[in-house]
Design a protein around this motif. Structure first.
Motif, mmCIF file in Angstrom:
data_model
loop_
_atom_site.group_PDB
_atom_site.id
_atom_site.type_symbol
_atom_site.label_atom_id
_atom_site.label_comp_id
_atom_site.label_asym_id
_atom_site.label_seq_id
_atom_site.Cartn_x
_atom_site.Cartn_y
_atom_site.Cartn_z
ATOM 1 N N UNK A 137 0.831 -1.202 0.000
ATOM 2 C CA UNK A 137 0.000 0.000 0.000
ATOM 3 C C UNK A 137 0.872 1.262 0.000
ATOM 4 N N UNK A 138 0.452 2.277 -0.711
ATOM 5 C CA UNK A 138 1.213 3.527 -0.753
ATOM 6 C C UNK A 138 1.142 4.246 0.587
ATOM 7 N N UNK A 139 2.130 5.089 0.841
ATOM 8 C CA UNK A 139 2.145 5.848 2.087
ATOM 9 C C UNK A 139 0.920 6.758 2.185
ATOM 10 N N UNK A 140 0.523 7.312 1.058
ATOM 11 C CA UNK A 140 -0.641 8.211 1.052
ATOM 12 C C UNK A 140 -1.909 7.452 1.452
ATOM 13 N N UNK A 141 -2.086 6.254 0.906
ATOM 14 C CA UNK A 141 -3.269 5.465 1.238
ATOM 15 C C UNK A 141 -3.226 5.004 2.696
ATOM 16 N N UNK A 142 -2.049 4.636 3.172
ATOM 17 C CA UNK A 142 -1.921 4.255 4.584
ATOM 18 C C UNK A 142 -2.364 5.404 5.489
ATOM 19 N N UNK A 143 -1.858 6.594 5.197
ATOM 20 C CA UNK A 143 -2.183 7.737 6.039
ATOM 21 C C UNK A 143 -3.664 8.088 5.942
ATOM 22 N N UNK A 144 -4.229 7.945 4.767
ATOM 23 C CA UNK A 144 -5.661 8.227 4.605
ATOM 24 C C UNK A 144 -6.491 7.307 5.492
ATOM 25 N N UNK A 145 -6.132 6.043 5.505
ATOM 26 C CA UNK A 145 -6.882 5.089 6.323
ATOM 27 C C UNK A 145 -6.690 5.347 7.814
ATOM 28 N N UNK A 146 -5.471 5.665 8.198
ATOM 29 C CA UNK A 146 -5.220 5.976 9.617
ATOM 30 C C UNK A 146 -6.023 7.198 10.034
ATOM 31 N N UNK A 147 -6.007 8.246 9.214
ATOM 32 C CA UNK A 147 -6.734 9.474 9.532
ATOM 33 C C UNK A 147 -8.241 9.246 9.586
ATOM 34 N N UNK A 148 -8.715 8.263 8.848
ATOM 35 C CA UNK A 148 -10.155 7.986 8.841
ATOM 36 C C UNK A 148 -10.613 7.173 10.050
ATOM 37 N N UNK A 149 -9.640 6.735 10.859
ATOM 38 C CA UNK A 149 -9.986 5.963 12.052
ATOM 39 C C UNK A 149 -10.106 4.473 11.820
ATOM 40 N N UNK A 150 -9.627 3.990 10.683
ATOM 41 C CA UNK A 150 -9.702 2.556 10.391
ATOM 42 C C UNK A 150 -8.851 1.774 11.394
ATOM 43 N N UNK A 151 -9.344 0.655 11.892
ATOM 44 C CA UNK A 151 -8.551 -0.160 12.827
ATOM 45 C C UNK A 151 -7.339 -0.774 12.123
ATOM 46 N N UNK A 152 -6.228 -0.829 12.817
ATOM 47 C CA UNK A 152 -5.027 -1.410 12.222
ATOM 48 C C UNK A 152 -4.082 -1.846 13.337
ATOM 49 N N UNK A 153 -3.082 -2.607 12.943
ATOM 50 C CA UNK A 153 -2.007 -2.998 13.843
ATOM 51 C C UNK A 153 -0.677 -2.723 13.157
ATOM 52 N N UNK A 154 0.338 -2.400 13.929
ATOM 53 C CA UNK A 154 1.675 -2.233 13.384
ATOM 54 C C UNK A 154 2.335 -3.607 13.339
ATOM 55 N N UNK A 155 2.739 -4.035 12.140
ATOM 56 C CA UNK A 155 3.379 -5.332 11.969
ATOM 57 C C UNK A 155 4.838 -5.155 11.566
ATOM 58 N N UNK A 156 5.655 -6.052 12.054
ATOM 59 C CA UNK A 156 7.077 -6.035 11.714
ATOM 60 C C UNK A 156 7.281 -6.548 10.298
ATOM 61 N N UNK A 157 8.032 -5.819 9.498
ATOM 62 C CA UNK A 157 8.425 -6.295 8.171
ATOM 63 C C UNK A 157 9.611 -7.232 8.391
#
Length: 291
Positions: A137-157
């Motif tokens: 996923x692009x950084x822009x799309x990641x940030x859009x989803x985070x800003x929208x309040x979408x649930x997520x977890x930080x995963x280790x690459x």
């Protein structure tokens, strides 16, 4: 010369059972064997399930067993800032990414894959490895989803973290309780896939908090059950990428129930409080454990 440091680290989300007693007493015995210090850590990052009542019960059970430890007791819930600082380092180094797939979406992706006759990799605990789709996923799309309040977890690459290591990843394992023989164990972190390092609402996970705690407390010897043997691979990887010291490890046998499975806090008949109420003593408990 600095004394070796051991720690017993229960979670106050239920009552201690015989398996916890074996771990606590093994830590105490091994620390005494080499003149080490023993610390107590309360691993209570799960603020919804961990309670002060369970913590009080843990302290009571340990005192009844004859355990002694150095103060102060470290409670993980009081140190979220330290875990968040480590998480920020991983973000800056681009070693974690926000993963938005729900459990249902993960199951769907795996079912679709397996429907074609192909197997899906499982981690050492038997759980399906995370697909890793969100890494593209692009950084822009990641940030859009985070800003929208979408649930997520930080995963280790995990693949990227391993690629940055200067050499092979391993850990030092004591192969006997008398601490006379060690072996270098190859750490196969990739078998876990991209594990969860933190969540949106809690800036840590077990893997991250345990390596930060061990480093900050100067823990030199990690003594715990065999159920965490393979998890050591992930924790060694985190220690390496965060520049943390490497403890030595000893993974002791597990106490199994009548069905052959490791004990659970839901099995009250093996709980230390229930055994005490039934008239057992610390000595009879130690005898049950072969100590």
């Amino acid at each position: 010369m600095t004394a070796p440091v051991f720690r017993f680290a229960p979670s106050p989300n239920g009552e201690l059972h015989l398996g916890h007693a074996l771990s606590a007493l093994t830590n105490q015995k091994m620390a005494a064997t080499i003149g080490g210090r023993l610390l107590l850590r309360i691993e209570d990052i799960d603020v919804t399930r961990c309670t002060p009542e369970f913590e009080a019960a843990i302290l009571n059970d340990l005192a009844w067993l004859g355990m002694a430890w150095e103060g102060p007791v470290r409670r993980q819930s009081e140190h979220f800032g330290e875990y968040e600082a480590a998480l920020e380092r991983l973000k800056q180094d681009e070693l974690v990414y926000p993963a938005f797939m729900s459990r249902g979406e993960i199951r769907g992706a795996i079912m679709e894959h397996e429907a074609s006759g192909k197997s899906w990799p499982r981690d050492p605990d038997g759980a399906p490895v995370y697909p890793g789709t969100d890494k593209q996923m692009s950084k822009r799309e990641r940030q859009r989803r985070i800003d929208s309040g979408a649930p997520f977890a930080w995963r280790l690459d995990t693949a990227e973290a391993l690629a940055r290591l200067p050499g092979e990843l391993n850990w030092r394992e004591w192969t006997d309780g008398a601490m006379t023989v060690t072996a270098d164990i190859a750490a196969n972190a990739q078998q876990w896939g991209d594990v969860i390092i933190a969540r949106r609402e809690i800036p840590t996970s077990y893997h991250l908090s345990v390596v930060i705690d061990d480093a900050l407390q100067g823990v030199s010897h990690v003594v715990r059950g065999l159920d965490l043997y393979f998890a050591t691979s992930v924790q060694r990887l985190l220690q390496q990428v965060l520049g943390l010291p490497q403890p030595s490890y000893f993974h002791h046998r597990l106490v199994l129930g009548p069905d052959g499975r490791k004990l659970s806090k839901s099995q009250r008949d093996t709980g230390l409080a229930a055994l005490r109420e039934a008239g057992e003593t610390p000595d009879t408990v130690k005898a049950m454990l072969g100590l």
